[in-house]
Write a protein that holds these residues in place. Structure first.
Motif, short mmCIF file in Angstrom:
data_model
loop_
_atom_site.label_atom_id
_atom_site.label_comp_id
_atom_site.label_asym_id
_atom_site.label_seq_id
_atom_site.Cartn_x
_atom_site.Cartn_y
_atom_site.Cartn_z
N LYS A 1 0.67 -1.25 0.07
CA LYS A 1 0.07 -0.09 -0.12
C LYS A 1 1.08 1.31 0.09
O LYS A 1 0.19 2.39 0.10
N LEU B 1 -2.29 7.68 11.60
CA LEU B 1 -3.48 6.74 11.18
C LEU B 1 -4.09 6.25 12.68
O LEU B 1 -3.26 6.01 13.41
N GLN C 1 -8.88 -0.25 7.22
CA GLN C 1 -9.82 -0.10 6.14
C GLN C 1 -8.75 -0.10 4.93
O GLN C 1 -8.98 -0.64 3.79
N GLU C 2 -7.64 0.58 5.05
CA GLU C 2 -6.74 0.64 4.11
C GLU C 2 -6.07 -0.62 3.66
O GLU C 2 -5.77 -0.98 2.49
#
Length: 349
Positions: free
Chosen positions: A19, A30, A37-38
């Motif tokens: 990611k 974060l 969710q990422e």
């Protein structure tokens, strides 16, 4: 420190790198819910990542408890985590619907009913369904099954239900699908039975000892996502003459089970028997262990007969409305009356 050196599992590390997260500073702003969710992972895995960051507890932007008392979190984080939780399917679509997706993790659910209504069948079904791979929408976990001297758990029946579960999966995901090819080795009935840890208890002291031991066991087996006690009632009805002492012991037991469900993010399911209670001049059926015990679980589900039809009724829940759904006990396990959605009905008085 680079992400590649973070002391977490290789799979989580690879997801971070995929990611585009290459250094710790990119993770600092974060929250667990956003990171989960990422990466398409569970919230507790996101918390594990953020806690692995050196000095995370003192960093201003890292994930730290909100407030003065250690351990506090915001209600928003709690809601985000609840919404991302997967549920354990009961095998019956109608019942899953009124339960908000199935049996909830981080909660204690009591299931009671008369003999022959299907309590143990539901327990075995849940012990199988909790193992459905994540690729198919399951938890990919394992189960602990604690049984009393009645010995209602049958390995042969668990094997049949596992075969039924696999058959249903293949009806949705053909054997040449990408999902099947990625986890076909796990879709074997013997593998499902390997994922059920069985404890046999012969007294209430053994029952307490096993529950006290669970914390160590779950620490060593972090993939366990379900604990079933079948039944929570038997030894406490047989072996206790001092009801006040029984109430105190049961209170401590329920608190420990609730703590285990929260700490290890798993579901606890307690199967209970019925007894008679004299109310308003007549005897009525009620779940065993008395009124004080009824407050010891998060959710309470009553299995009952409606004519010739089996029904499950949500009697108590902090988040779910009271509702009833029909179900069948078949050769493949717990199933709905038919494959089509059927509107949940309120339980007749």
């Amino acid at each position: 420190m680079e992400i590649s050196n973070l002391p977490i599992s290789p799979s989580l590390r690879s997801k971070l790198l995929a990611k585009g997260y290459t250094n710790l500073s990119s993770l600092s702003p974060l929250s667990p819910s956003i990171l989960a969710q990422e990466l398409s992972i569970q919230c507790e895995e996101a918390i594990e990542i953020l806690r692995a960051i050196p000095h995370a507890t003192t960093s201003k932007n890292a994930y730290t408890p909100h407030g003065i008392i250690p351990g506090a979190v915001t209600a928003w984080d709690m809601l985000s985590e609840e919404q991302m939780q997967r549920h354990i399917s009961t095998g019956c679509n109608d019942l899953d619907t009124i339960l908000g997706g199935g049996i909830h993790c981080k909660e204690v659910t009591e299931v009671g009913g008369v003999p022959g209504i299907g309590k143990t069948q539901l327990g075995i079904q849940l012990a199988v369904n909790v193992q459905i791979p994540v690729e198919y929408g399951g938890l990919g976990g394992k189960a602990v099954y604690i049984v009393d001297t009645e010995g209602s758990f049958m390995a042969e029946r668990a094997y049949q239900i596992a075969e039924g579960c696999i058959s249903d999966i293949l009806d949705i995901f053909p054997s040449n699908s990408r999902e099947f090819l990625s986890c076909k080795e796990r879709l074997r009935a013997n593998n499902f039975l390997d994922g059920i840890f069985y404890f046999r208890i012969c007294s209430y002291t053994e029952q307490i000892a096993v529950i006290n031991y669970l914390e160590n066991f779950l620490t060593q087996n972090k993939d366990v996502k379900l604990v079933i006690i079948d039944s929570v009632t038997f030894h406490f009805r047989q072996d206790f003459d001092d009801l006040a002492q029984r109430t105190r012991v049961l209170g401590g037991l329920s608190l420990r089970l609730m703590k285990l469900s929260k700490t290890f993010n798993l579901a606890v399911v307690l199967l209970n028997q019925v007894t008679t209670k004299f109310t308003d001049g007549s005897f009525q059926l009620t779940l065993a262990l008395g009124d004080s015990w009824s407050h010891s679980c998060t959710n309470r589900i009553i299995l009952h007969w409606n004519g010739n039809e089996r029904c499950a009724y949500i009697e108590k829940s902090p988040s779910l409305p009271s509702a009833s759904a029909p179900y069948l006990v078949t050769g493949k396990g717990i199933r709905g009356i038919n494959s089509n959605f059927k509107r949940a009905r309120t339980m007749p008085s």
